[in-house]
Design an enzyme around this catalytic site. Structure first.
Site, short mmCIF file in Angstrom:
data_model
loop_
_atom_site.label_atom_id
_atom_site.label_comp_id
_atom_site.label_asym_id
_atom_site.label_seq_id
_atom_site.Cartn_x
_atom_site.Cartn_y
_atom_site.Cartn_z
N HIS A 168 0.85 -1.20 0.00
CA HIS A 168 0.00 0.00 0.00
C HIS A 168 0.89 1.25 0.00
O HIS A 168 1.91 1.28 0.69
CB HIS A 168 -0.90 -0.02 1.24
CG HIS A 168 -2.05 0.94 1.19
ND1 HIS A 168 -2.85 1.11 0.08
CD2 HIS A 168 -2.54 1.78 2.13
CE1 HIS A 168 -3.79 2.02 0.34
NE2 HIS A 168 -3.63 2.44 1.57
N CYS A 315 -26.22 22.96 15.49
CA CYS A 315 -26.68 22.16 16.64
C CYS A 315 -26.67 20.68 16.26
O CYS A 315 -26.35 20.30 15.14
CB CYS A 315 -28.09 22.57 17.04
SG CYS A 315 -28.26 24.34 17.33
C1 LIG Z 1 -9.03 2.13 1.25
C2 LIG Z 1 -7.97 1.41 0.56
C3 LIG Z 1 -7.77 1.59 -0.83
C4 LIG Z 1 -8.53 2.62 -1.64
O1 LIG Z 1 -7.91 3.88 -1.50
P1 LIG Z 1 -8.43 5.17 -2.33
O2 LIG Z 1 -7.43 6.21 -2.03
O3 LIG Z 1 -9.78 5.49 -1.77
O4 LIG Z 1 -8.48 4.77 -3.75
C5 LIG Z 1 -6.81 0.80 -1.43
N1 LIG Z 1 -6.08 -0.10 -0.72
C6 LIG Z 1 -6.23 -0.28 0.61
C7 LIG Z 1 -5.39 -1.26 1.32
C8 LIG Z 1 -7.18 0.48 1.29
O5 LIG Z 1 -7.32 0.31 2.61
#
Ligand SMILES: *Cc1c(COP(=O)(O)O)cnc(C)c1O
Length: 379
Positions: A168, A315
């Protein structure tokens, strides 16, 4: 018996055809051969996980990405079949649910892999796993240098099916892509080392929306779009030529109108004091609906295609706007909090700027008591 559907005044109207359109843009960018795992976590970014997942599946999305066992369970209970990937760190005690519901799990610890293996054997099934490599996000995942030893241990566990190898990105949404390219290189190197030792994963995946748009070399075997599916860009630094269509409109209507004399005030704390004769519209929406209190005296809404400022403190259940300069306003008139009306638009990005946050947070915080209404595109 009531035959006519009566809607709540405050509702999120979700155009499912926009979601299908945005998915089509992802497909165009990645080509025919790359799998798509659409992120539907957090109630599909506030859009409603069941309805959105159903339309994504019908439009040809192979995989759905959820945060937890519980979101996966919601999808199975809604009758949604096929591959679902749990992205979050599942505690070992939830293994029975993962296996029984045929969910695939991102693996970042041996303890969880062992629990899943044991449960899979007990239930006489296999469980799909996606090994996560921490190439620089610093959150979940196995460090590249530890991946080989980790896989050697995984190999000893029966019942695990090596479906995916993933990572990621931490900074794909920034204009400067050098860190992201380093992450991709580290991931590729890890993948080469594992392949060479006989560990085969059929799906290598890394790209979130930002990398899907800006970094084609990161598409690999599968991509994981989230925010772009809902029609928003991950940040203002990502190239914005793509014709994404926002799917969600947050609307309410005027509940009550009143006139203030100069010197009279609105709401708790008397934060807004009228300096002129002021026409005030009271809206049945507040911070309990996700209309953030920090928008007090700052945000604008759309009434009759024109901008009207929010005045005074928001509110729990009510918000006041100044409609003095919009003639002919009456109770029941539609008010747009997020979305388009006439030629004007209040975008999620605009609200995010007022709140010093990102569109993701604005969308996911729309409250659970706000009714979701779906347009399929034909209506
Ligand atoms: C949420 C998520 C995504 C998607 O990310 P975006 O920026 O919304 O496209 C992709 N990979 C993982 C592991 C995520 O948790």
């Amino acid at each position: 018996m009531l035959t006519q559907k009566i809607h709540q005044a405050t509702r999120a109207v979700i155009d499912l055809s926009a979601i299908v359109h945005n998915l089509g843009l992802v497909r165009k960018l990645v080509g025919r051969k790359v799998e798509i795992c659409a992120a539907v976590k957090a109630d599909a970014y506030g859009h409603g996980i069941e309805q959105v997942s159903r339309i994504l599946r019908a439009a040809g999305t192979g995989w759905l990405g959820v945060d937890s066992t519980w979101e996966g369970k919601r999808l199975r209970e809604a009758g949604i079949e096929g591959p679902i990937l749990v992205l979050g760190p599942t505690p070992p005690r939830e293994s029975p649910l993962i296996v029984a519901q045929g969910l695939s799990q991102v693996i970042t610890s041996l303890e969880v892999a062992e629990a899943l293996s044991q449960e899979a054997r007990q239930q006489g099934r296999e469980v799909g796993i996606h090994l996560k490599v921490d190439s620089g996000m610093g959150r979940l995942g196995i460090k590249p240098e530890e991946a080989l030893a980790f896989c050697e241990n995984l190999r000893k566990l029966p019942g695990l099916h090596f479906e995916g190898l993933m990572t990621h990105f931490a900074l794909a949404h920034s204009k400067e892509k050098s860190f992201t390219i380093r992450q991709l290189e580290a991931f590729r190197e890890t993948s080469r080392v594992l392949e060479a030792r006989g560990f085969h994963f059929s799906l290598h995946h890394a790209a979130n929306s930002a990398a899907i748009i800006d970094l084609p070399e990161a598409h690999l075997d599968m991509v994981r779009p989230g925010i772009m599916i809902y029609g928003h860009f991950p940040s203002s630094e990502v190239s914005s030529h793509l014709p994404l269509r926002p799917a969600l409109t947050l609307r309410t209507e005027i509940g009550h109108l009143k006139s203030l004399q100069p010197g009279e005030s609105v709401s708790y704390g008397r934060l807004f004091v009228a300096s002129r004769q002021t026409q005030v519209a009271i809206l049945p929406v507040g911070y309990a609906d996700g209309y953030d209190r920090r928008l007090s005296n700052r945000a604008q809404v759309l009434v009759q295609g024109r901008r009207a400022p929010v005045i005074g403190i928001i509110c729990m259940d009510m918000t006041a706007v100044d409609v003095t300069d919009i003639p002919g306003v009456k109770a029941g008139d539609e008010v747009i909090l997020l979305g388009c009306q006439g030629k004007e638009e209040i975008s999620a990005e605009q609200i995010a700027t007022w709140l010093d946050t990102i569109s993701y947070e604005v969308l996911t915080r729309i409250g659970s008591r706000v009714e979701r209404v779906y347009l399929s595109g034909e209506e």
